[in-house]
Design an enzyme around this catalytic site. Structure first.
Site: not given
Ligand code: GLA
Length: 368
Positions: A19-21, A106-107, A110, A155, A205
């Site tokens: 969550h730093t991006d 699944a994070g 994709s 991502d 989010y």
């Molecule tokens: C998701 C978002 C990213 C990032 C992460 C948390 O994957 O798409 O941009 O913020 O959560 O680090």
């Protein structure tokens, strides 16, 4: 004969810096050897004909009538067409068939992989000559504006720019990046997939982004130079932010930023032990301060913490489900994951999926 191309784009992991991006901080992602594939063919008219092999679903529209599809998956492709158009790149119509082996929900990003594969293919087919970083930025805009998730840039950056056996240290403010060789001695990156995705994921989010912005606005009243949480210190947060929720969110981000920079030093020194400890601390912060974890993720991280052969574990990505990323001794992956899967089944009544991550390259053409 119309031009045809096949492109693959990978999923991603993130070692630390969550969550730093979107707070202009640093992240430490890498591409993995799981991909979304797109097979695309340019047409002479303006028709877009899409087919998802995995869903066995088709969707047809035109470049002149882009609108959100209720089917969801087409939106990642249409979002790219829309952002390309806004940037002055008008693609012809095309046929595209997609499939993949990145587990959905699944994070492992994709969706970013689908966006990167799409833009890469359309760039080649239309000979737009767009550079990779610009493509990454357009992918993020597609997700923000068309799909509606206010995600950061991590991502897409990892999917497009990944390099085998390396992690990327990305400065999300300047987009400067550096590849680090990933040396983990006898340890492997093992992903434990909770197999849950709670519905809160996208609404919470977007709420976290708002809370961080609220924190910045409060800090700015006293410290004008602070443009994002990247520029803030704990002292600033403590003196300016009184609301408990907002304060907790800001505290986590400011601490995580430091933790990542120190974690990079651990990795350079191949001090996997010290790095692993930081992963557990990140998890605690994500769970207690940032509040993006869930029972299943907390349960798995707690199980990992009981194992001597696991050096670190934490939830990964946006949260509310998806995967735990862990550092596991290579000789014990089988036995430990079997044990954790059994406890997970017993106590959380769910099946665990396990993936050993291999770090691969970013978006590329598939030569057949
Ligand atoms: C998701 C978002 C990213 C990032 C992460 C948390 O994957 O798409 O941009 O913020 O959560 O680090």
């Amino acid at each position: 004969m119309q031009k045809r191309i096949k492109v693959k784009s990978p999923g991603r992991i993130n070692l630390i810096g969550e969550h730093t991006d979107y707070n202009n901080g640093f992240v430490l992602p890498a591409a993995i050897d799981k991909y979304i594939y797109i097979d695309a063919l340019l047409r002479d008219d303006d028709v877009i004909e899409l087919f998802s092999v995995d869903n066995n679903q088709s969707y047809t529209t035109t470049t002149h009538a882009l609108a959100k599809s209720p089917m969801h998956w087409p939106n990642y492709i249409l979002g790219i067409v829309s952002e390309l158009q806004k940037a002055g790149y008008n693609t012809k119509g095309f046929n595209a068939s997609i499939h993949g082996d990145i587990p959905i929900g699944a994070g492992l990003s994709s969706s970013a992989a689908l966006e990167c594969a799409t833009i890469f293919a359309l760039n080649e087919l239309n000979e737009f000559d767009i550079d990779k970083i610009t493509m990454v930025k357009l992918c993020q805009k597609a997700e923000n504006n068309f799909v509606g998730l206010q995600c950061g840039i991590m991502d897409m950056f990892a999917s497009m720019m990944g390099k085998a056996n390396h992690v990327i240290r990305l400065d999300c403010r300047s987009l400067e990046y550096e590849y680090f060789p990933l040396q983990l001695n006898d340890y492997k990156i093992v992903l434990l997939d909770t197999q849950v995705k709670h519905s809160l994921a996208s609404s919470e989010y977007n709420t976290r982004r708002k809370e961080c912005n609220e924190g910045v606005a409060l800090i700015q009243q006293k410290y004008n130079e602070v443009k994002s949480l990247r520029d803030a210190t704990i002292e600033m947060v403590n003196s300016c932010v009184k609301n408990d929720n907002v304060k907790n969110r800001c505290t986590f981000i400011v601490e995580e930023k430091e933790r990542l920079l120190n974690g990079c030093i651990d990795l350079q020194n191949t001090n996997v032990q010290a790095f692993g400890k930081k992963m557990y601390i990140t998890h605690r912060g994500l769970s207690e301060l940032y509040k993006v974890s869930c029972n299943e993720l907390d349960f798995l991280v707690n199980e990992c913490s009981k194992e001597e052969k696991i050096l670190g574990a934490r939830m990964m990505g946006g949260g509310f489900g998806g995967c735990v990323i862990s550092l596991m001794h290579q000789d014990f992956v089988e036995s430990i994951t079997q044990k954790i899967a059994a406890t997970y089944k017993d106590q959380m009544h769910k099946n665990l999926k396990v993936y050993v991550a291999t770090i691969g390259n970013g978006t590329s053409i598939v030569n057949e």
